[in-house]
Design an enzyme around this catalytic site. Sequence first.
Site, PDB file in Angstrom:
ATOM      1  N   ASP A  62       0.820  -1.209   0.000  1.00 19.55           N
ATOM      2  CA  ASP A  62       0.000   0.000   0.000  1.00 19.55           C
ATOM      3  C   ASP A  62       0.854   1.258   0.000  1.00 19.55           C
ATOM      4  O   ASP A  62       2.064   1.205   0.193  1.00 19.55           O
ATOM      5  CB  ASP A  62      -0.963  -0.015   1.201  1.00 19.55           C
ATOM      6  CG  ASP A  62      -0.292  -0.461   2.499  1.00 19.55           C
ATOM      7  OD1 ASP A  62       0.944  -0.450   2.569  1.00 19.55           O
ATOM      8  OD2 ASP A  62      -1.015  -0.826   3.443  1.00 19.55           O
ATOM      9  N   ASN A 128      -7.878  -2.872  13.808  1.00 20.51           N
ATOM     10  CA  ASN A 128      -9.271  -3.185  13.444  1.00 20.51           C
ATOM     11  C   ASN A 128      -9.342  -4.404  12.523  1.00 20.51           C
ATOM     12  O   ASN A 128     -10.382  -4.682  11.934  1.00 20.51           O
ATOM     13  CB  ASN A 128      -9.942  -1.973  12.781  1.00 20.51           C
ATOM     14  CG  ASN A 128      -9.236  -1.554  11.504  1.00 20.51           C
ATOM     15  OD1 ASN A 128      -8.310  -2.203  11.053  1.00 20.51           O
ATOM     16  ND2 ASN A 128      -9.677  -0.455  10.920  1.00 20.51           N
ATOM     17  N   HIS A 130      -7.421  -4.861   9.799  1.00 22.29           N
ATOM     18  CA  HIS A 130      -7.096  -4.632   8.388  1.00 22.29           C
ATOM     19  C   HIS A 130      -5.780  -5.287   7.997  1.00 22.29           C
ATOM     20  O   HIS A 130      -4.883  -5.463   8.808  1.00 22.29           O
ATOM     21  CB  HIS A 130      -7.140  -3.145   8.014  1.00 22.29           C
ATOM     22  CG  HIS A 130      -6.041  -2.271   8.524  1.00 22.29           C
ATOM     23  ND1 HIS A 130      -6.275  -1.049   9.120  1.00 22.29           N
ATOM     24  CD2 HIS A 130      -4.701  -2.402   8.498  1.00 22.29           C
ATOM     25  CE1 HIS A 130      -5.118  -0.491   9.430  1.00 22.29           C
ATOM     26  NE2 HIS A 130      -4.146  -1.288   9.072  1.00 22.29           N
ATOM     27  N   GLU A 135      -9.795  -2.003   4.931  1.00 27.44           N
ATOM     28  CA  GLU A 135     -10.519  -1.744   6.173  1.00 27.44           C
ATOM     29  C   GLU A 135     -11.711  -2.704   6.311  1.00 27.44           C
ATOM     30  O   GLU A 135     -12.141  -3.317   5.331  1.00 27.44           O
ATOM     31  CB  GLU A 135     -11.016  -0.300   6.188  1.00 27.44           C
ATOM     32  CG  GLU A 135      -9.904   0.757   6.109  1.00 27.44           C
ATOM     33  CD  GLU A 135      -9.146   0.949   7.429  1.00 27.44           C
ATOM     34  OE1 GLU A 135      -9.000  -0.016   8.206  1.00 27.44           O
ATOM     35  OE2 GLU A 135      -8.694   2.085   7.676  1.00 27.44           O
TER      36      GLU A 135
HETATM   37  N1  LIG Z   1      -0.966  -0.157   6.048  1.00 24.09           N
HETATM   38  C1  LIG Z   1      -0.258  -0.559   7.209  1.00 24.09           C
HETATM   39  C2  LIG Z   1      -0.451  -2.031   7.423  1.00 24.09           C
HETATM   40  O1  LIG Z   1       0.104  -2.738   6.329  1.00 24.09           O
HETATM   41  C3  LIG Z   1       0.186  -2.463   8.722  1.00 24.09           C
HETATM   42  O2  LIG Z   1       0.059  -3.837   8.881  1.00 24.09           O
HETATM   43  C4  LIG Z   1      -0.497  -1.748   9.859  1.00 24.09           C
HETATM   44  C5  LIG Z   1       0.052  -2.114  11.211  1.00 24.09           C
HETATM   45  O3  LIG Z   1       1.161  -1.331  11.480  1.00 24.09           O
HETATM   46  P1  LIG Z   1       2.076  -1.445  12.747  1.00 24.09           P
HETATM   47  O4  LIG Z   1       3.005  -2.567  12.455  1.00 24.09           O
HETATM   48  O5  LIG Z   1       2.795  -0.128  12.819  1.00 24.09           O
HETATM   49  O6  LIG Z   1       1.209  -1.696  13.904  1.00 24.09           O
HETATM   50  O7  LIG Z   1      -0.292  -0.358   9.663  1.00 24.09           O
HETATM   51  C6  LIG Z   1      -0.658   0.228   8.444  1.00 24.09           C
HETATM   52  O8  LIG Z   1      -2.000   0.483   8.502  1.00 24.09           O
END
Ligand SMILES: N[C@@H]1[C@@H](O)[C@H](O)[C@@H](COP(=O)(O)O)O[C@@H]1O
Length: 234
Positions: A62, A128, A130, A135
């Site tokens: 992403d 959440n 995702h 989402e």
């Molecule tokens: N788009 C990214 C996800 O790909 C990732 O898995 C998530 C969790 O991130 P973190 O590892 O900082 O908790 O954050 C973002 O939303």
Amino acid sequence: MRIERFSSKEELYTRAVAIIMEAKNNGAITFGLATGGTMEPLYAKICKTDIDFSHCMSFNLDEYVGLEATHKQSYAYYMNKHLLNQKPFLASYLPDGLAVDPLVETARYEGLLQQYPLDFQLLGIGQNGHIGFNEPGTSFASLTHLVTLEESTRQANARFFSSIDEVPTQAYTMGIQSIMRAKCILLLAVGEAKCEVLERLLASDYTEDVPATALSKHPNVMVLTDLQEEENKL
Ligand SMILES: N[C@@H]1[C@@H](O)[C@H](O)[C@@H](COP(=O)(O)O)O[C@@H]1O
């Protein structure tokens, strides 16, 4: 979905590096990569190995809409900083956050993913449920698309920006179907903040309300976590 629990983050990340090296030794060429705090120690560890990705290709999950690749919070910048500058791939792709036409950009990126099917996909998980930026409520049939981020997702990611107002409201993300096409998936759920969502993932049926439950229908998913089962806590 196979789950492996570790009593320390160190062991977890060591195992994650070993899984990636094994995938590569077994011929994986195309790697789907993820960002976020969870991946930073993983990439730091990978950079200390002699693994060579120079004949491999990477495709990120992403990218924020509106951030140029040189913006410090863009995922393009993150990837260069944490992995690609030290471990270059033959080619590395992310959605273009500055693309003029979202439909053209999502079709371009999805086209690349279909041209170069993913051998391996790395995933984190949002609080959440995702995966990527898919989402809750996203169709399990989704391909690469433009999303409007949930307020909770923007808040969770605000720690990387100087204020919540700077967190983009939209992003491009691989869709659930794009992710599910990968031959092998490795999901990391690390830290107390992921406890609730991991339990939800393991307890929930296959439901678009919890995007990560799509993975329950994938034949080759491994989940690594440092969180212990409820009954083992105390
Ligand atoms: N788009 C990214 C996800 O790909 C990732 O898995 C998530 C969790 O991130 P973190 O590892 O900082 O908790 O954050 C973002 O939303």
